[in-house]
Scaffold this motif. Structure first.
Motif, PDB file in Angstrom:
ATOM      1  N   ALA A  90      30.214  47.147  31.513  1.00 31.29           N
ATOM      2  CA  ALA A  90      29.844  45.924  32.272  1.00 31.29           C
ATOM      3  C   ALA A  90      29.579  46.557  33.461  1.00 31.29           C
ATOM      4  O   ALA A  90      30.154  47.051  34.182  1.00 31.29           O
ATOM      5  CB  ALA A  90      30.941  44.987  32.092  1.00 31.29           C
ATOM      6  N   GLY A  91      28.370  46.090  34.060  1.00 31.68           N
ATOM      7  CA  GLY A  91      27.917  46.327  35.508  1.00 31.68           C
ATOM      8  C   GLY A  91      27.192  47.495  35.669  1.00 31.68           C
ATOM      9  O   GLY A  91      26.918  47.904  36.777  1.00 31.68           O
ATOM     10  N   THR A  92      27.138  48.391  34.722  1.00 33.82           N
ATOM     11  CA  THR A  92      26.363  49.577  34.556  1.00 33.82           C
ATOM     12  C   THR A  92      24.939  49.259  34.090  1.00 33.82           C
ATOM     13  O   THR A  92      24.500  48.098  33.671  1.00 33.82           O
ATOM     14  CB  THR A  92      26.759  50.781  33.632  1.00 33.82           C
ATOM     15  OG1 THR A  92      26.553  50.291  32.335  1.00 33.82           O
ATOM     16  CG2 THR A  92      28.402  50.810  33.804  1.00 33.82           C
ATOM     17  N   ASP A  93      24.208  50.269  34.243  1.00 29.94           N
ATOM     18  CA  ASP A  93      22.588  50.131  33.874  1.00 29.94           C
ATOM     19  C   ASP A  93      22.696  50.646  32.616  1.00 29.94           C
ATOM     20  O   ASP A  93      21.282  51.071  32.099  1.00 29.94           O
ATOM     21  CB  ASP A  93      21.830  50.876  34.991  1.00 29.94           C
ATOM     22  CG  ASP A  93      21.796  52.247  35.091  1.00 29.94           C
ATOM     23  OD1 ASP A  93      22.764  52.988  34.386  1.00 29.94           O
ATOM     24  OD2 ASP A  93      21.101  52.921  35.575  1.00 29.94           O
ATOM     25  N   VAL A  94      23.350  50.799  31.830  1.00 35.32           N
ATOM     26  CA  VAL A  94      23.488  51.392  30.324  1.00 35.32           C
ATOM     27  C   VAL A  94      23.044  50.215  29.386  1.00 35.32           C
ATOM     28  O   VAL A  94      23.608  49.293  29.525  1.00 35.32           O
ATOM     29  CB  VAL A  94      24.518  52.108  29.829  1.00 35.32           C
ATOM     30  CG1 VAL A  94      24.389  52.449  28.371  1.00 35.32           C
ATOM     31  CG2 VAL A  94      24.918  53.232  30.617  1.00 35.32           C
ATOM     32  N   PRO A  95      21.914  50.156  28.852  1.00 37.89           N
ATOM     33  CA  PRO A  95      21.600  48.985  27.935  1.00 37.89           C
ATOM     34  C   PRO A  95      22.720  48.967  26.678  1.00 37.89           C
ATOM     35  O   PRO A  95      22.664  49.696  26.117  1.00 37.89           O
ATOM     36  CB  PRO A  95      20.458  49.365  27.231  1.00 37.89           C
ATOM     37  CG  PRO A  95      19.432  50.413  28.428  1.00 37.89           C
ATOM     38  CD  PRO A  95      20.778  51.033  28.802  1.00 37.89           C
ATOM     39  N   HIS A  96      23.181  47.583  26.702  1.00 35.43           N
ATOM     40  CA  HIS A  96      24.119  47.459  25.795  1.00 35.43           C
ATOM     41  C   HIS A  96      24.316  45.873  25.398  1.00 35.43           C
ATOM     42  O   HIS A  96      24.102  45.182  26.303  1.00 35.43           O
ATOM     43  CB  HIS A  96      25.615  48.075  26.076  1.00 35.43           C
ATOM     44  CG  HIS A  96      26.051  47.282  27.190  1.00 35.43           C
ATOM     45  ND1 HIS A  96      25.853  47.487  28.572  1.00 35.43           N
ATOM     46  CD2 HIS A  96      27.190  46.474  27.414  1.00 35.43           C
ATOM     47  CE1 HIS A  96      26.318  46.960  29.353  1.00 35.43           C
ATOM     48  NE2 HIS A  96      27.429  46.034  28.638  1.00 35.43           N
ATOM     49  N   ALA A  97      25.134  45.613  24.332  1.00 37.86           N
ATOM     50  CA  ALA A  97      25.526  44.145  24.089  1.00 37.86           C
ATOM     51  C   ALA A  97      26.663  44.041  24.848  1.00 37.86           C
ATOM     52  O   ALA A  97      27.674  44.410  24.746  1.00 37.86           O
ATOM     53  CB  ALA A  97      25.603  44.000  22.655  1.00 37.86           C
ATOM     54  N   ALA A  98      26.693  43.010  25.849  1.00 36.93           N
ATOM     55  CA  ALA A  98      27.870  42.717  26.324  1.00 36.93           C
ATOM     56  C   ALA A  98      29.038  42.168  25.859  1.00 36.93           C
ATOM     57  O   ALA A  98      28.449  41.244  24.894  1.00 36.93           O
ATOM     58  CB  ALA A  98      27.379  41.643  27.528  1.00 36.93           C
ATOM     59  N   LEU A  99      29.992  42.711  26.237  1.00 35.50           N
ATOM     60  CA  LEU A  99      31.349  42.287  25.205  1.00 35.50           C
ATOM     61  C   LEU A  99      31.639  40.820  25.881  1.00 35.50           C
ATOM     62  O   LEU A  99      31.635  40.475  27.022  1.00 35.50           O
ATOM     63  CB  LEU A  99      32.704  43.153  25.727  1.00 35.50           C
ATOM     64  CG  LEU A  99      33.788  42.613  24.929  1.00 35.50           C
ATOM     65  CD1 LEU A  99      33.522  43.230  23.417  1.00 35.50           C
ATOM     66  CD2 LEU A  99      35.204  43.539  25.437  1.00 35.50           C
ATOM     67  N   ARG A 100      31.919  39.978  24.896  1.00 36.01           N
ATOM     68  CA  ARG A 100      32.194  38.508  25.054  1.00 36.01           C
ATOM     69  C   ARG A 100      33.879  38.350  24.807  1.00 36.01           C
ATOM     70  O   ARG A 100      34.467  37.489  25.721  1.00 36.01           O
ATOM     71  CB  ARG A 100      31.699  37.424  24.140  1.00 36.01           C
ATOM     72  CG  ARG A 100      30.126  37.458  24.264  1.00 36.01           C
ATOM     73  CD  ARG A 100      29.566  36.860  25.704  1.00 36.01           C
ATOM     74  NE  ARG A 100      28.354  36.445  25.788  1.00 36.01           N
ATOM     75  CZ  ARG A 100      27.777  35.395  25.978  1.00 36.01           C
ATOM     76  NH1 ARG A 100      28.786  34.039  25.735  1.00 36.01           N
ATOM     77  NH2 ARG A 100      26.547  35.043  25.899  1.00 36.01           N
ATOM     78  N   GLY A 101      34.374  39.059  23.945  1.00 38.92           N
ATOM     79  CA  GLY A 101      35.882  38.930  23.808  1.00 38.92           C
ATOM     80  C   GLY A 101      36.362  39.698  22.660  1.00 38.92           C
ATOM     81  O   GLY A 101      35.284  40.273  21.771  1.00 38.92           O
ATOM     82  N   ALA A 102      37.505  40.215  22.682  1.00 34.40           N
ATOM     83  CA  ALA A 102      38.218  40.982  21.409  1.00 34.40           C
ATOM     84  C   ALA A 102      39.652  40.654  21.438  1.00 34.40           C
ATOM     85  O   ALA A 102      40.214  40.212  22.049  1.00 34.40           O
ATOM     86  CB  ALA A 102      38.064  42.519  21.696  1.00 34.40           C
ATOM     87  N   THR A 103      39.946  40.974  19.931  1.00 36.78           N
ATOM     88  CA  THR A 103      41.313  40.525  19.921  1.00 36.78           C
ATOM     89  C   THR A 103      41.819  41.483  18.691  1.00 36.78           C
ATOM     90  O   THR A 103      41.204  41.584  17.563  1.00 36.78           O
ATOM     91  CB  THR A 103      41.806  39.201  19.336  1.00 36.78           C
ATOM     92  OG1 THR A 103      43.085  39.361  19.159  1.00 36.78           O
ATOM     93  CG2 THR A 103      41.122  38.610  18.063  1.00 36.78           C
ATOM     94  N   GLU A 104      43.059  42.164  18.809  1.00 38.27           N
ATOM     95  CA  GLU A 104      43.480  42.862  17.594  1.00 38.27           C
ATOM     96  C   GLU A 104      44.614  41.996  16.694  1.00 38.27           C
ATOM     97  O   GLU A 104      45.224  42.356  15.957  1.00 38.27           O
ATOM     98  CB  GLU A 104      44.453  43.879  18.375  1.00 38.27           C
ATOM     99  CG  GLU A 104      43.858  44.967  19.018  1.00 38.27           C
ATOM    100  CD  GLU A 104      44.682  46.196  19.678  1.00 38.27           C
ATOM    101  OE1 GLU A 104      45.025  46.739  18.628  1.00 38.27           O
ATOM    102  OE2 GLU A 104      44.983  46.077  21.017  1.00 38.27           O
ATOM    103  N   ASP A 105      44.566  40.698  17.096  1.00 34.67           N
ATOM    104  CA  ASP A 105      45.489  39.539  16.322  1.00 34.67           C
ATOM    105  C   ASP A 105      44.862  39.203  15.170  1.00 34.67           C
ATOM    106  O   ASP A 105      43.808  38.549  15.235  1.00 34.67           O
ATOM    107  CB  ASP A 105      45.592  38.340  17.296  1.00 34.67           C
ATOM    108  CG  ASP A 105      46.684  37.466  16.583  1.00 34.67           C
ATOM    109  OD1 ASP A 105      47.127  37.446  15.417  1.00 34.67           O
ATOM    110  OD2 ASP A 105      46.964  36.337  17.277  1.00 34.67           O
TER     111      ASP A 105
END
Length: 354
Positions: A90-105
Motif C-alpha cells: 500500500a502506498g507504493t507504485d507496485v501495481p497490485h490488488a489493494a488489500l481490503r481486509g484479512a482474518t485468520e479466524d
C-alpha cells in the motif's frame, strides 16, 4: 508455477458454499463498503491453488481468496503471508490488488481468508495476447517493458519501512539456492536430468559476492500479471504472491528472461506465448536498471539460476505423474524440465562473469 487469475467473466459458475451472511457481518465489522447490505458472491475461474470469489457490496467489486477444501492449514499460512505482502505494498507504485481486509479466524466462513480489490484487466493465460496486442506488434512490445518494469518497481521498495522485516531471510539467500533445490530434488528424483550437475557446479563457482535485498515475487512472469484493457500497454496488477519473500530481486529479472530472445528463441517447450514483437533483451535490461537502480551486469547468473530452479520446481510435478499421483495435464512439464536444464547448462558454457 501458479495461475490464479482475477477474472470478471460472466459465465463463471455459481459460488459454492460461501456463507455470505457471515461474510457480510464481518465486512460490517471491518468497515467495508455497503454497511448493512447482504453481499453477493460468485466463484471465479482460474484459481488452481486457492478458491477465488467475486464479492459485490455497496456498489463495489472485491475479490475474496481462501484455501481450497484440502490442506487448509498449510494453504492458510501462505494466504496470510500474501495478505501481509499486499498490505505492505500500500502506498507504493507496485501495481497490485489493494488489500481490503484479512482474518485468520476460521469461524467467519470456515477458513481464513483475505479480501482485495477486484482487478479489471486481462491475463495472457486467458487465451493469449488480447486485442490489440495480438496484431499490433508495436503495442505488444510495451507489454514486455511493462512486465520488466513491474519487477524493477518491486526491487526498489523500501521493504523494511513497509513493515516486511522478518518476512524472509535475505542473509545467505544466494548461498542456499543450489543446495536447497538439489535437496528438494532428492526427495522425488526418478530420472536423470542432463546438465544438472554442470549447472549446479557453475552456479556455485560464479555466485555474486553480494546483492541488495528486496521484495521478490518468486514466480515473476507473464502468467502472474494482469494488464489493463486496450493500448498503450499498462500493467494492472502483479498477482499470485504465494512464493514472495525478501531475497535477491534480480532473480525475478532472471525469471522474466528465462526464455527471452535471442537465445530463448530456440526453445521448443518452455515458451508458452508468442514473443514476436517483444523488446530486445538489451532494452529489457535497460528498463530494469533505469527503474530499479540495480546493476544488471551479472544477469546471466540469474537467468541460469532461474532455469535451474524452475526446472526442479516442475520436475516435482513430473515425478508425481510418473507415480500416478498427478493428472495427465502435468505430463507436458516433462520436456520443459529437460529443455530448461539444457539451456541453463549451455548458457553457463558461454558466460564468463566479472
Amino acid at each position: 508455477m501458479t495461475q490464479d487469475t482475477h477474472t470478471t467473466s460472466t459465465d463463471a459458475p455459481a459460488s459454492p458454499s460461501l456463507d455470505v451472511e457471515a461474510l457480510s457481518r464481518w465486512m460490517d465489522r471491518e468497515g467495508l463498503p455497503g454497511e448493512g447490505e447482504l453481499a453477493q458472491a460468485r466463484s471465479l475461474s482460474g484459481g488452481s491453488q486457492n478458491e477465488l470469489f467475486e464479492v459485490v457490496r455497496g456498489g463495489e467489486k472485491m475479490a475474496l481468496r481462501r484455501p481450497p477444501g484440502y490442506a487448509v492449514e498449510g494453504r492458510a499460512k501462505v494466504l496470510m503471508r500474501e495478505a501481509r505482502l499486499l498490505k505492505a505494498l500500500a502506498g507504493t507504485d507496485v501495481p497490485h490488488a489493494a488489500l481490503r481486509g484479512a482474518t485468520e479466524d476460521a469461524s467467519v466462513i470456515g477458513t481464513p481468508f483475505y479480501m482485495m480489490d477486484l482487478v479489471d484487466g486481462w491475463s495472457p493465460m486467458g487465451g493469449g495476447w488480447a486485442a490489440p496486442f495480438d496484431t499490433d506488434l508495436e503495442a505488444k512490445g510495451g507489454l514486455g517493458l511493462e512486465l520488466v518494469e513491474g519487477a524493477a518497481r518491486m526491487a526498489r521498495v523500501d521493504w523494511k519501512a513497509q513493515g516486511l522485516e522478518g518476512f524472509g531471510k535475505p542473509e545467505g539467500f544466494l548461498d542456499r539456492q543450489v543446495d536447497r533445490w538439489l535437496s528438494h530434488l532428492s526427495g522425488f528424483k526418478f530420472r536423470e536430468i542432463p546438465g544438472l550437475e554442470e549447472t549446479a557446479a557453475w552456479l556455485r563457482k560464479n555466485q555474486p559476492t553480494s546483492f541488495q535485498p528486496g521484495i521478490m515475487h518468486g514466480d515473476y512472469q507473464f502468467a502472474n500479471v494482469m494488464f489493463r484493457h486496450g493500448k498503450p500497454a499498462k500493467l494492472a496488477a502483479i498477482i499470485d504472491w504465494e512464493m514472495a519473500t525478501i531475497g535477491d530481486p534480480l532473480l525475478d529479472l532472471g525469471w522474466v528472461l528465462v526464455s527471452w530472445g535471442p537465445e530463448g528463441d530456440a526453445m521448443k517447450y518452455a515458451r508458452y506465448l508468442d514473443y514476436e514483437g517483444m523488446p530486445s533483451r538489451d532494452a529489457m535490461l535497460e528498463r530494469y536498471a533505469t527503474v530499479s537502480g540495480l546493476d544488471v551486469s551479472d544477469v546471466d547468473y540469474y537467468v541460469i539460476l532461474a532455469r535451474f530452479k524452475l526446472a526442479l520446481v516442475l520436475e516435482a510435478s513430473v515425478a508425481r505423474h510418473a507415480k500416478g499421483e498427478a493428472d495427465d495435464r502435468v505430463a507436458r512439464f516433462g520436456p520443459i524440465v529437460l529443455e530448461l536444464m539444457e539451456f541453463a547448462a549451455s548458457l553457463s558454457r558461454q558466460v564468463t562473469l566479472r
